[in-house]
Motif scaffolding. Structure first.
Motif, PDB file in Angstrom:
ATOM      1  N   SER A 126      34.525  38.010  38.678  1.00  0.00           N
ATOM      2  CA  SER A 126      35.167  38.619  37.485  1.00  0.00           C
ATOM      3  C   SER A 126      35.396  39.929  37.918  1.00  0.00           C
ATOM      4  O   SER A 126      34.167  40.560  37.917  1.00  0.00           O
ATOM      5  N   GLY A 127      35.973  40.232  35.829  1.00  0.00           N
ATOM      6  CA  GLY A 127      35.175  42.131  36.148  1.00  0.00           C
ATOM      7  C   GLY A 127      36.807  42.314  35.263  1.00  0.00           C
ATOM      8  O   GLY A 127      37.558  42.031  35.539  1.00  0.00           O
ATOM      9  N   ILE A 128      36.772  44.358  35.499  1.00  0.00           N
ATOM     10  CA  ILE A 128      37.169  44.289  35.240  1.00  0.00           C
ATOM     11  C   ILE A 128      37.328  45.644  35.840  1.00  0.00           C
ATOM     12  O   ILE A 128      36.212  46.733  36.349  1.00  0.00           O
ATOM     13  N   TYR A 129      38.875  45.890  37.086  1.00  0.00           N
ATOM     14  CA  TYR A 129      39.324  46.924  37.726  1.00  0.00           C
ATOM     15  C   TYR A 129      39.955  48.057  36.860  1.00  0.00           C
ATOM     16  O   TYR A 129      41.222  47.670  36.186  1.00  0.00           O
ATOM     17  N   SER A 130      39.020  48.547  37.439  1.00  0.00           N
ATOM     18  CA  SER A 130      40.552  50.704  37.117  1.00  0.00           C
ATOM     19  C   SER A 130      40.210  51.398  38.322  1.00  0.00           C
ATOM     20  O   SER A 130      39.634  51.717  38.734  1.00  0.00           O
ATOM     21  N   SER A 131      41.068  51.800  38.792  1.00  0.00           N
ATOM     22  CA  SER A 131      41.644  52.622  39.330  1.00  0.00           C
ATOM     23  C   SER A 131      43.322  53.157  38.893  1.00  0.00           C
ATOM     24  O   SER A 131      44.179  53.247  38.707  1.00  0.00           O
ATOM     25  N   ALA A 132      43.120  54.507  39.169  1.00  0.00           N
ATOM     26  CA  ALA A 132      43.947  56.344  38.881  1.00  0.00           C
ATOM     27  C   ALA A 132      44.812  55.721  37.347  1.00  0.00           C
ATOM     28  O   ALA A 132      45.789  55.282  37.200  1.00  0.00           O
ATOM     29  N   GLY A 133      43.693  55.415  36.712  1.00  0.00           N
ATOM     30  CA  GLY A 133      44.053  55.162  35.020  1.00  0.00           C
ATOM     31  C   GLY A 133      44.807  53.899  34.943  1.00  0.00           C
ATOM     32  O   GLY A 133      45.071  53.627  33.585  1.00  0.00           O
ATOM     33  N   ASP A 134      44.903  53.117  35.583  1.00  0.00           N
ATOM     34  CA  ASP A 134      45.593  51.939  35.260  1.00  0.00           C
ATOM     35  C   ASP A 134      44.040  50.634  35.373  1.00  0.00           C
ATOM     36  O   ASP A 134      42.931  50.249  36.478  1.00  0.00           O
ATOM     37  N   THR A 135      44.181  49.270  34.482  1.00  0.00           N
ATOM     38  CA  THR A 135      43.428  49.027  34.449  1.00  0.00           C
ATOM     39  C   THR A 135      43.788  47.030  34.442  1.00  0.00           C
ATOM     40  O   THR A 135      44.334  47.251  34.003  1.00  0.00           O
ATOM     41  N   ALA A 136      42.826  46.348  35.422  1.00  0.00           N
ATOM     42  CA  ALA A 136      43.162  44.724  35.327  1.00  0.00           C
ATOM     43  C   ALA A 136      41.354  43.608  34.237  1.00  0.00           C
ATOM     44  O   ALA A 136      40.788  44.681  35.193  1.00  0.00           O
ATOM     45  N   ALA A 137      41.509  42.726  34.536  1.00  0.00           N
ATOM     46  CA  ALA A 137      41.071  42.400  34.045  1.00  0.00           C
ATOM     47  C   ALA A 137      40.915  40.612  34.584  1.00  0.00           C
ATOM     48  O   ALA A 137      42.537  39.794  34.126  1.00  0.00           O
ATOM     49  N   VAL A 138      39.763  39.904  35.241  1.00  0.00           N
ATOM     50  CA  VAL A 138      39.879  39.046  35.571  1.00  0.00           C
ATOM     51  C   VAL A 138      38.930  38.043  34.905  1.00  0.00           C
ATOM     52  O   VAL A 138      37.141  38.782  35.282  1.00  0.00           O
ATOM     53  N   ALA A 139      38.807  37.636  34.820  1.00  0.00           N
ATOM     54  CA  ALA A 139      37.736  36.438  34.035  1.00  0.00           C
ATOM     55  C   ALA A 139      37.595  34.737  34.778  1.00  0.00           C
ATOM     56  O   ALA A 139      38.111  34.215  34.589  1.00  0.00           O
ATOM     57  N   ASN A 140      36.739  34.679  35.517  1.00  0.00           N
ATOM     58  CA  ASN A 140      36.044  33.773  36.362  1.00  0.00           C
ATOM     59  C   ASN A 140      35.193  32.007  36.476  1.00  0.00           C
ATOM     60  O   ASN A 140      34.086  33.143  35.161  1.00  0.00           O
TER      61      ASN A 140
END
Length: 268
Positions: free
Chosen positions: A35-49
């Motif tokens: 689980s977490g919020i991943y961020s790189s080069a201005g883009d963000t993705a969220a995954v909830a496990n």
């Protein structure tokens, strides 16, 4: 191939949102990334496990469990939404990978874990489905001074998917080793003991066949170092089954880009 695969795995909901095959189906691996919020080069993705599990049988030094891990991916969730208490607009992907897991205490300080999953994933953006298969083994070694309670964790697993509609498939293997340790400090807050901890890990991700064809070459290339800090709780926070064991942040560099991760459980 390694760095591209690793980045697409870290930012899997972004790859799904962009609809760029073959990464479009990499959300199938969400349950194995954390689980977490991943961020790189201005883009963000969220995954909830949600790591649901049920005890099947216990012995003197082992435990057999039924795993039913559920993972949800969100397309439009940002770091700044977290303190505001805002929820994602819509669910992008969901995976359910039931399986069996066995934990056993090999020695006083060494614990081991193994699992085998067969599951299913759905992408709401294009109504596609995938079948998922994964297996892995882990070692957790407690060592050092009790006031720091360091833990050396090593994990190896393989995961693969096959698209039900298109027949496309992909797989990868991952090896992670690292140490999570306290700093000798702690405090009470919110009726819990909270302990600041630091960790550092080395990750290797292998595309299909790379580890079998050239094991030494695969290990010598494409490694990624991740380092971070967290606040670990002696009791989970939240309402079952949606609870968190800790709150932390980490940083790594993948394909020349910095990747930040906000995590809510043991980062290794």
């Amino acid at each position: 191939m390694k760095t591209k695969l690793f980045f697409s795995l870290l930012c899997l909901p972004l790859a799904v949102a962009a609809a760029e095959p073959p990464e479009v189906n990499h959300y199938a691996f969400a349950n194995y990334l954390g689980s977490g919020i991943y961020s790189s080069a201005g883009d963000t993705a969220a995954v909830a496990n949600v790591p649901l599990s049920f005890d099947i049988e216990a012995t003197n030094n082992g435990m057999l469990m039924l795993r039913v891990p559920l993972s949800v991916g969100f397309f439009n969730y940002r770091w700044q939404d977290l303190p505001d208490g805002e929820f994602p607009d819509a669910i992008g992907t969901v995976t359910l990978t039931p399986g069996v897991e066995y934990h056993w205490q090999a020695t006083e300080k060494l614990a081991m874990e193994a699992y085998f999953d067969i599951g299913f994933g759905h992408n709401f953006s294009d109504s596609s489905n995938v079948g998922i298969l994964s297996a892995g083994i882990s070692t957790l070694y407690a060592f050092g001074a009790p006031e720091y309670s360091p833990l050396w964790v090593s994990r190896f697993y393989s995961a693969g998917y096959r698209s039900i509609q298109r027949g496309a498939d992909d797989s990868y293997s991952a090896l992670t080793t690292g140490v999570d340790s306290g700093v000798g400090l702690g405090f009470y807050a919110l009726d819990r003991f909270m302990e600041p901890r630091l960790f550092m890990a080395l990750h290797w991700y292998f595309g299909r066949g790379e580890l079998a064809d050239e094991p030494v070459g695969a290990l010598m290339q494409g490694s990624t170092v991740e380092a971070g800090m967290s606040l670990a709780f002696d009791r989970p926070m939240g309402i079952e089954p949606a609870t968190i064991d800790r709150l932390g942040v980490s940083y790594s560099r993948v394909a020349g880009e910095g990747v930040w991760r906000l995590f809510f459980s043991l980062p290794l």
